[in-house]
Write an enzyme that holds these catalytic residues in place. Structure first.
Site, PDB file in Angstrom:
ATOM      1  N   ARG A  33       9.870   8.508  24.627  1.00  0.00           N
ATOM      2  CA  ARG A  33       9.807   7.052  24.538  1.00  0.00           C
ATOM      3  C   ARG A  33      11.132   6.430  24.993  1.00  0.00           C
ATOM      4  O   ARG A  33      12.193   6.763  24.480  1.00  0.00           O
ATOM      5  CB  ARG A  33       9.507   6.609  23.104  1.00  0.00           C
ATOM      6  CG  ARG A  33       9.256   5.105  22.957  1.00  0.00           C
ATOM      7  CD  ARG A  33       8.967   4.732  21.511  1.00  0.00           C
ATOM      8  NE  ARG A  33       7.860   5.488  20.953  1.00  0.00           N
ATOM      9  CZ  ARG A  33       6.586   5.188  21.127  1.00  0.00           C
ATOM     10  NH1 ARG A  33       6.244   4.146  21.864  1.00  0.00           N
ATOM     11  NH2 ARG A  33       5.635   5.937  20.572  1.00  0.00           N
TER      12      ARG A  33
ATOM     13  N   GLU B 253       4.600  13.568  26.845  1.00  0.00           N
ATOM     14  CA  GLU B 253       4.040  12.216  26.710  1.00  0.00           C
ATOM     15  C   GLU B 253       5.121  11.185  27.011  1.00  0.00           C
ATOM     16  O   GLU B 253       6.218  11.245  26.450  1.00  0.00           O
ATOM     17  CB  GLU B 253       3.517  12.038  25.288  1.00  0.00           C
ATOM     18  CG  GLU B 253       3.197  10.608  24.905  1.00  0.00           C
ATOM     19  CD  GLU B 253       3.035  10.420  23.410  1.00  0.00           C
ATOM     20  OE1 GLU B 253       3.143   9.259  22.960  1.00  0.00           O
ATOM     21  OE2 GLU B 253       2.807  11.411  22.695  1.00  0.00           O
TER      22      GLU B 253
ATOM     23  N   LYS C 256      -4.205  13.059  16.243  1.00  0.00           N
ATOM     24  CA  LYS C 256      -2.807  12.834  15.891  1.00  0.00           C
ATOM     25  C   LYS C 256      -2.758  12.079  14.567  1.00  0.00           C
ATOM     26  O   LYS C 256      -3.206  10.935  14.495  1.00  0.00           O
ATOM     27  CB  LYS C 256      -2.153  12.046  17.025  1.00  0.00           C
ATOM     28  CG  LYS C 256      -0.932  11.235  16.694  1.00  0.00           C
ATOM     29  CD  LYS C 256      -0.535  10.407  17.917  1.00  0.00           C
ATOM     30  CE  LYS C 256       0.370   9.266  17.553  1.00  0.00           C
ATOM     31  NZ  LYS C 256       0.746   8.468  18.737  1.00  0.00           N
TER      32      LYS C 256
END
Length: 213
Positions: free
Chosen positions: A16, A39, A132
């Protein structure tokens, strides 16, 4: 018996805030330490550019396809954009049937976020086989164990949010299959060498906990 590659997919690196300029070195380091799932959340700077670059780096390493894609995916249109930029992984913070359906239609791995048995069972009913639990730290191992007891055995359950390498053993005992690692693995502006060191620590810890399971 589970292969080494299957075991390595127990860990999903969450980058992120990463920028395209940082992607190549970071992804190279993650792959070299054994990560097979990466991710890039859509609230990162120019995330689709980063996803495309990450997919290119992963392809350069050859072998079976790695999971490269986006997190914080909230709309089906975002699924299309990730797919068009070479992504094959969709991670969401919530359970949205339209997002799940679109990702699975495109042959992508889909990991919706769930927090309750109701959400988890709805996601499974929509076709998701990777779930998740987010944020996992709010439920903790005891809460997850209670929730896991009412879920079917097939889907893989990942703990994400406030979880690091020191927590792997307690969550594994609660029935967790794997982990999404964010701030314990990557913070914006980190040097690639720091990311690689953290990745190696997490991978070693995971293998010690799960072994050949």
């Amino acid at each position: 018996m589970m292969t080494e590659r299957d075991r390595d997919r127990r860990l999903v690196a969450i980058l992120r805030g990463i920028t395209p300029a940082e992607i190549e070195a970071a992804v190279e380091g993650l792959i070299e330490t054994g990560f097979d799932a990466i991710e890039i959340p859509l609230n990162s700077p120019t995330p689709l550019v980063s996803i495309k670059l990450a997919a290119t780096v992963a392809a350069r390493h050859g072998g079976p396809a790695r999971l490269i894609g986006a997190g914080t995916v909230l709309h089906p249109d975002d699924v299309d954009r990730v797919h068009d930029n070479g992504g094959n992984l969709i991670v969401a913070p919530n359970m949205d049937r339209a997002v799940i359906t679109r990702a699975l239609h495109l042959g992508m791995t889909m990991m919706p976020g769930v927090m309750t048995p109701t959400e988890a069972l709805a996601a499974i009913d929509a076709g998701a086989r990777d779930l998740k639990i987010f944020p996992a730290s709010l439920l903790g191992p005891a809460g997850i164990a209670a929730m896991r007891a009412v879920l079917p055995d097939g889907p893989r359950i990942y703990a994400v949010g406030g979880v690091g390498a020191d927590d792997f053993a307690s969550y594994a005992a609660a029935g967790i299959y794997g982990f999404g690692l964010g701030s314990s693995l990557f913070k914006p502006g980190q040097e690639a060498a720091q990311i690689k060191d953290a990745a190696a620590t997490c991978m070693t810890a995971m293998r010690q906990v799960y072994g050949g399971r």
